[in-house]
Scaffold this motif. Structure first.
Motif, PDB file in Angstrom:
ATOM      1  N   VAL A 185     -59.092-113.916  79.643  1.00 43.32           N
ATOM      2  CA  VAL A 185     -59.450-112.547  79.244  1.00 43.32           C
ATOM      3  C   VAL A 185     -59.701-111.713  80.498  1.00 43.32           C
ATOM      4  N   ARG A 186     -59.144-110.527  80.542  1.00 38.41           N
ATOM      5  CA  ARG A 186     -59.187-109.630  81.700  1.00 38.41           C
ATOM      6  C   ARG A 186     -58.649-110.339  82.943  1.00 38.41           C
ATOM      7  N   GLY A 187     -57.490-110.952  82.763  1.00 30.87           N
ATOM      8  CA  GLY A 187     -56.851-111.650  83.861  1.00 30.87           C
ATOM      9  C   GLY A 187     -56.392-110.744  84.982  1.00 30.87           C
ATOM     10  N   ASP A 188     -56.466-109.422  84.759  1.00 30.44           N
ATOM     11  CA  ASP A 188     -56.080-108.469  85.802  1.00 30.44           C
ATOM     12  C   ASP A 188     -57.134-108.348  86.894  1.00 30.44           C
ATOM     13  N   PRO A 227     -60.127-110.057  89.616  1.00 28.74           N
ATOM     14  CA  PRO A 227     -60.441-111.284  90.363  1.00 28.74           C
ATOM     15  C   PRO A 227     -61.424-112.139  89.574  1.00 28.74           C
ATOM     16  N   GLU A 228     -61.371-113.463  89.768  1.00 26.71           N
ATOM     17  CA  GLU A 228     -62.179-114.372  88.956  1.00 26.71           C
ATOM     18  C   GLU A 228     -63.669-114.112  89.082  1.00 26.71           C
ATOM     19  N   ILE A 229     -64.137-113.802  90.289  1.00 26.94           N
ATOM     20  CA  ILE A 229     -65.568-113.544  90.470  1.00 26.94           C
ATOM     21  C   ILE A 229     -65.990-112.325  89.664  1.00 26.94           C
ATOM     22  N   GLU A 230     -65.177-111.278  89.687  1.00 28.96           N
ATOM     23  CA  GLU A 230     -65.498-110.065  88.937  1.00 28.96           C
ATOM     24  C   GLU A 230     -65.412-110.311  87.440  1.00 28.96           C
TER      25      GLU A 230
END
Length: 341
Positions: A276-279, A281-284
């Motif tokens: 979900v929200r792969g657009d 960065p992973e941290i964000e």
């Protein structure tokens, strides 16, 4: 730090004293009490470092403390290398000081200019718009469900928690606070009643009791009622807490109620696993999701009259409900054109 000693009570009143202490604890949630205890410890530690006394409460001392929090110097003796607290954190710490003083039979005048004027300046200079958690929309939730193990007890439990949390618009504390029936535990916050049409959830909130109706879904795969029924069946639950710890390498169900933090961890873990929200960065992405994302998701997705959503979420005003609606049809009403411009 202990307050002034109370006069000794007769032995026959000890039971009433213990009950009164229990009612005092019940006046606020466990999370609130933990936060207030940590904030009081922070304040008293700061006072010790400054050779100041936290009691009796002195508005000037408290005003200096919140100034230190805002400047980032409340942790040590220097502001260098310290992060200033947010306005919401400072306001919570101020509330905690007042609450702890009240428990000791003392009052803190938060309207005193030494506090009120400083807080007004902190809000004007440092207040920022609220950072809302991402709303999980139905397609997001379905993708998250696919990441769970359908053949394990933990997967069945987590599936039920996600679906009931979304469909009911429940807070994480309300999800884990549910019992299988009425008056089954002392720490329960409500109970469920399952019928052919759906599930009635009765909840005790800050403003009293409310009922939440969760209807059966159009598909068993995404139906919250079916998910709860399946969890109850395979976990072999008869009474007590609805959502419990799974132990013994995922093969046993313990008697203890889940902590509400487990809901937040589940939502974040499943959202990341589903992309979900792969657009982002992973941290964000990790900072975008919490237990609140389920509640916001229902408010943003339900295509019904706003009043029904307000009732389901237990909000006192429509304005509060609108804060949860992340995907509103903005500018649907164009007052500029309506005014003739």
């Amino acid at each position: 730090m202990a307050g002034p000693a109370s006069p000794a009570l007769p032995a026959h009143l000890q039971d009433l004293t213990d009950r009164a202490r229990g009612y005092v604890e019940a006046a606020s949630s466990a999370n609130t009490r933990r936060a207030y205890a940590a904030d009081w410890k922070h304040f008293t530690a700061w006072c010790r470092r400054q050779n100041l006394s936290p009691l009796p409460p002195d508005p000037q001392v408290v005003g200096l403390y919140v100034t230190a929090c805002a400047s980032g110097s409340a942790v040590g003796t220097s502001a260098r290398g310290s992060t200033p607290n947010s306005v919401s954190t400072i306001e919570r710490r101020l509330a905690a000081i007042g609450w702890n003083c009240a428990q000791r039979g003392m009052s803190l005048n938060r309207k005193d200019r030494a506090i009120a004027t400083v807080m007004a300046g902190i809000r004007n200079r440092h207040a920022a718009p609220p950072r809302q958690k991402e709303a999980l929309l139905p397609e997001d939730l379905i993708a998250m469900l696919e990441t769970l193990d359908r053949g394990s007890l933990r997967g069945l439990r987590d599936r039920a928690m996600l679906l009931i949390g979304f469909a009911g618009g429940l807070r994480r504390s309300e999800i884990v606070g549910l019992d299988l029936g009425r008056d089954q535990t002392e720490d329960g916050r409500g109970w469920i009643e399952i019928s052919d049409k759906g599930m009635l959830v009765t909840l005790r909130g800050k403003t009293g009791w409310r009922e939440v109706e969760i209807g059966r879904g159009s598909s068993d795969a995404t139906c919250p009622v079916v998910a709860v029924e399946t969890w109850i069946k395979f976990a072999k639950l008869a009474r007590g807490p609805l959502f419990r710890r799974v132990t013994g390498q995922g093969k046993n169900v313990g008697p203890d109620r889940l902590n509400d933090q487990e809901v937040a961890r589940l939502v974040k873990k499943a959202a990341l696993a589903a992309g979900v929200r792969g657009d982002l960065p992973e941290i964000e992405r990790g900072l975008k999701f919490s237990g609140h994302s389920l509640r916001a998701g229902l408010a943003s997705s339900a295509e019904v009259d706003e009043r029904h959503v307000q009732k389901q979420l237990g909000h006192a005003s429509a304005e509060m409900t609108r804060r949860y609606q992340r995907r509103r049809d903005r500018f649907r009403v164009n007052l500029t054109k309506a005014a003739g411009l």
